[in-house]
Design a protein around this motif. Structure first.
Motif, PDB file in Angstrom:
ATOM      1  N   UNK A 199      36.748   7.286  -1.855  1.00 28.62           N
ATOM      2  CA  UNK A 199      38.201   7.387  -1.843  1.00 28.62           C
ATOM      3  C   UNK A 199      38.702   7.420  -0.399  1.00 28.62           C
ATOM      4  N   UNK A 200      39.922   6.929  -0.156  1.00 31.85           N
ATOM      5  CA  UNK A 200      40.505   7.101   1.185  1.00 31.85           C
ATOM      6  C   UNK A 200      40.606   8.593   1.515  1.00 31.85           C
ATOM      7  N   UNK A 201      40.578   8.902   2.805  1.00 32.87           N
ATOM      8  CA  UNK A 201      40.674  10.296   3.227  1.00 32.87           C
ATOM      9  C   UNK A 201      41.943  10.948   2.701  1.00 32.87           C
ATOM     10  N   UNK A 202      41.795  12.186   2.246  1.00 28.55           N
ATOM     11  CA  UNK A 202      42.938  13.032   1.927  1.00 28.55           C
ATOM     12  C   UNK A 202      43.408  13.645   3.242  1.00 28.55           C
ATOM     13  N   UNK A 203      44.563  13.232   3.720  1.00 27.90           N
ATOM     14  CA  UNK A 203      45.036  13.646   5.042  1.00 27.90           C
ATOM     15  C   UNK A 203      45.258  15.150   5.146  1.00 27.90           C
ATOM     16  N   UNK A 204      45.402  15.836   4.016  1.00 26.46           N
ATOM     17  CA  UNK A 204      45.631  17.284   4.049  1.00 26.46           C
ATOM     18  C   UNK A 204      44.343  18.063   4.255  1.00 26.46           C
ATOM     19  N   UNK A 205      43.207  17.371   4.184  1.00 21.30           N
ATOM     20  CA  UNK A 205      41.911  18.033   4.373  1.00 21.30           C
ATOM     21  C   UNK A 205      41.385  17.678   5.766  1.00 21.30           C
ATOM     22  N   UNK A 206      40.903  18.669   6.528  1.00 19.76           N
ATOM     23  CA  UNK A 206      40.503  18.400   7.913  1.00 19.76           C
ATOM     24  C   UNK A 206      39.122  17.777   8.063  1.00 19.76           C
ATOM     25  N   UNK A 207      38.273  17.853   7.031  1.00 21.76           N
ATOM     26  CA  UNK A 207      36.888  17.406   7.170  1.00 21.76           C
ATOM     27  C   UNK A 207      36.602  16.264   6.210  1.00 21.76           C
TER      28      UNK A 207
END
Length: 355
Positions: free
Chosen positions: A257-265
């Motif tokens: 999945x594309x990165x979840x921008x709300x997660x830092x890692x």
């Protein structure tokens, strides 16, 4: 103040790195133009951290690192290029005992190191408190040597049985060495596949998966597209993305999945575990949180344990950085806390009880 020795054959790179550390204000910096000079300086004084370029004329970074770890052990952060060759050399450096690495965003001589300035400072500060551990590279079989081992286990094309349960692994700094120890202790006959979220760029996760596949009896692959989860296999999330467990057309799948921008890692261990809980019963899941800085995975694995799943944290004694496992332990979410060498045996006990 953190004392740092910057080792790079490029005068420009030495200047860029020195400026970054001096702007931060909590570093004392000295530089060396090659590996030979670095070893001389390390013989005269101690440093909290060494940043070490991989590609240098004369004594290269890997050779210099092996001398450092055997003669004057201290935390080392490698500085490498984002190429496949650079990724392979970086993984070898991590095996030799380097704590972490920084990928140059612009090749061998990067004029845009400011793009990774915050990451560099965080990793060097973390390394200053980390425990370096030396491992000789020649103890590992090459992929060619490991092939007969795989054949002797009669892996063939591997099992086509769908996963009855899933082992979920979150790991970051110090991960390649811990993953090798973990996977080397597991049997290809085990019923549950392993899904790994290792914080790394995409260039590195593919090379790491290939390396682990050559060193371990279990088949290891990087997940670059929706992939069925089959028994007795290991799946590594692609770097710079996230991974979710989904059921599609009646099949259990690992889905990038594309990165979840709300997660830092990224790849996010929290997101991986949360998605698995939507597909599997908690009793069908085992969560492992291994060495690494930050707290990724702790919240989701705490929820997994509370729902009836099993969780395990790597103990401080074997962690390069006791961050992610510590967060799980302090939250009360770890059923077991064990050094990495003892984790495969505990997994086998849990898997036998689930059979």
């Amino acid at each position: 103040m953190i004392s740092v020795l910057v080792v790079d054959d490029s005068a420009m790179m030495r200047r860029f790195l020195t400026q970054i550390f001096e702007r931060a204000g909590d570093f004392k910096v000295r530089t060396a133009r090659n590996g030979e000079v670095a070893l001389e300086l390390l013989g005269e004084a101690s440093y909290d951290v060494v940043t070490l370029d991989i590609n240098m004329p004369g004594m290269d970074g890997l050779t210099c690192l092996s001398h450092i770890m055997t003669e004057t052990p201290c935390p080392v952060v490698m500085v490498s290029s984002l190429t496949e060759k650079g990724a392979l050399a970086t993984l070898e450096a991590l095996e030799l005992g380097a704590v972490d690495y920084i990928a140059k965003p612009g090749g061998t001589v990067s004029h845009n190191m400011q793009e990774v300035e915050e990451e560099l400072l965080n990793k060097v500060r973390t390394a200053a408190a980390a425990k370096p551990r030396f491992r000789s590279l020649d103890i590992h079989p090459t992929p060619a040597e490991a092939a007969p081992q795989k054949a002797s286990e009669d892996l063939g094309a591997g099992s086509e049985r769908e996963a009855e349960g899933l082992i979920l692994v979150g790991v970051s700094t110090g991960g390649p060495s811990s993953l090798e120890t973990l996977l080397a202790g597991l049997s290809p006959q085990q019923q549950w596949p392993v899904l790994i979220a290792q914080h790394m760029p995409a260039t590195f996760t593919g090379v790491l998966a290939q390396r682990l596949n050559g060193l371990c009896a279990l088949p290891v692959m990087e997940v670059t597209k929706p992939t069925p989860l089959l028994a007795g296999r290991v799946y590594m999330a692609q770097g710079d993305k996230d991974i979710e467990v989904r059921r599609r057309a009646g099949r259990l799948m690992a889905v990038p999945q594309p990165q979840d921008a709300e997660r830092p890692w990224h790849p996010s261990a929290d997101r991986m575990v949360e998605s698995a809980l939507e597909v599997f019963a908690p009793q069908q899941l085992i969560g492992l949180l291994l060495t690494g800085m930050g707290d990724d995975g702790a919240r989701a694995m705490q929820n997994l344990q509370a729902a009836g799943g099993r969780t395990l944290a790597e103990s401080e004694e074997s962690c390069v950085v006791y961050g992610m496992p510590r967060a799980l332990v302090e939250a009360g979410g770890a059923d077991q806390v064990l050094p990495i060498e003892a984790i495969p045996a505990q997994l086998k006990r849990w898997l036998l009880s689930s059979a």
